[in-house]
Scaffold this motif. Structure first.
Motif, mmCIF file in Angstrom:
data_model
loop_
_atom_site.group_PDB
_atom_site.id
_atom_site.type_symbol
_atom_site.label_atom_id
_atom_site.label_comp_id
_atom_site.label_asym_id
_atom_site.label_seq_id
_atom_site.Cartn_x
_atom_site.Cartn_y
_atom_site.Cartn_z
ATOM 1 N N SER A 65 0.844 -1.194 0.000
ATOM 2 C CA SER A 65 0.000 0.000 0.000
ATOM 3 C C SER A 65 0.882 1.247 0.000
ATOM 4 C CB SER A 65 -0.925 0.017 1.222
ATOM 5 O OG SER A 65 -0.159 0.025 2.411
ATOM 6 N N VAL A 66 0.273 2.362 -0.418
ATOM 7 C CA VAL A 66 0.967 3.649 -0.434
ATOM 8 C C VAL A 66 0.036 4.684 0.173
ATOM 9 C CG1 VAL A 66 2.035 5.430 -1.866
ATOM 10 C CG2 VAL A 66 2.227 3.025 -2.529
ATOM 11 N N ARG A 67 0.517 5.384 1.191
ATOM 12 C CA ARG A 67 -0.247 6.464 1.835
ATOM 13 C C ARG A 67 0.428 7.782 1.469
ATOM 14 N NH1 ARG A 67 0.142 7.983 7.859
ATOM 15 N NH2 ARG A 67 -1.316 9.697 7.944
ATOM 16 N N ILE A 68 -0.365 8.737 0.976
ATOM 17 C CA ILE A 68 0.187 9.988 0.458
ATOM 18 C C ILE A 68 -0.299 11.171 1.298
ATOM 19 C CG2 ILE A 68 0.311 11.506 -1.549
ATOM 20 C CD1 ILE A 68 -0.419 9.052 -3.242
ATOM 21 N N GLU A 69 0.628 12.078 1.600
ATOM 22 C CA GLU A 69 0.302 13.362 2.210
ATOM 23 C C GLU A 69 0.942 14.442 1.357
ATOM 24 O OE1 GLU A 69 0.967 13.695 6.395
ATOM 25 O OE2 GLU A 69 0.636 11.554 6.683
#
Length: 89
Positions: A65-69
């Motif tokens: 998974s990839v979490r972006i801010e």
């Protein structure tokens, strides 16, 4: 010399942080974390997508998974008009 970070921010780029969770082939039950930071354009994130394409091609680790801010650091200032007189002695 001009700072590259300032130039891209003036073009509308913002600071993007991605938390990339992945599995390595030698330890498939272990979820690992890689933190990536770069200036990018939201909402399309072309720089991040190029990096993830490179990851899929060159790195032997399956993405989980990839979490972006994302935050634009340079933007119009917020101000409000105030009526009144301030006397300085």
């Amino acid at each position: 010399m001009t700072d590259r970070a300032l130039l891209v921010q003036l073009e509308g780029y913002g600071l993007t942080l991605a938390e990339i969770h992945y599995h390595r082939p030698d330890a498939p039950s272990l979820l690992q974390l890689f933190v990536w930071q770069e200036y990018d354009l939201a909402p399309d994130f072309p720089v991040l997508l190029d990096f993830l394409d490179h990851w899929r091609r060159e790195i032997e680790a399956a993405l989980h998974s990839v979490r972006i801010e994302h935050e634009r650091l340079i933007r119009p200032t917020e101000w409000r008009a105030v009526d009144g007189v301030i006397s300085i002695q």
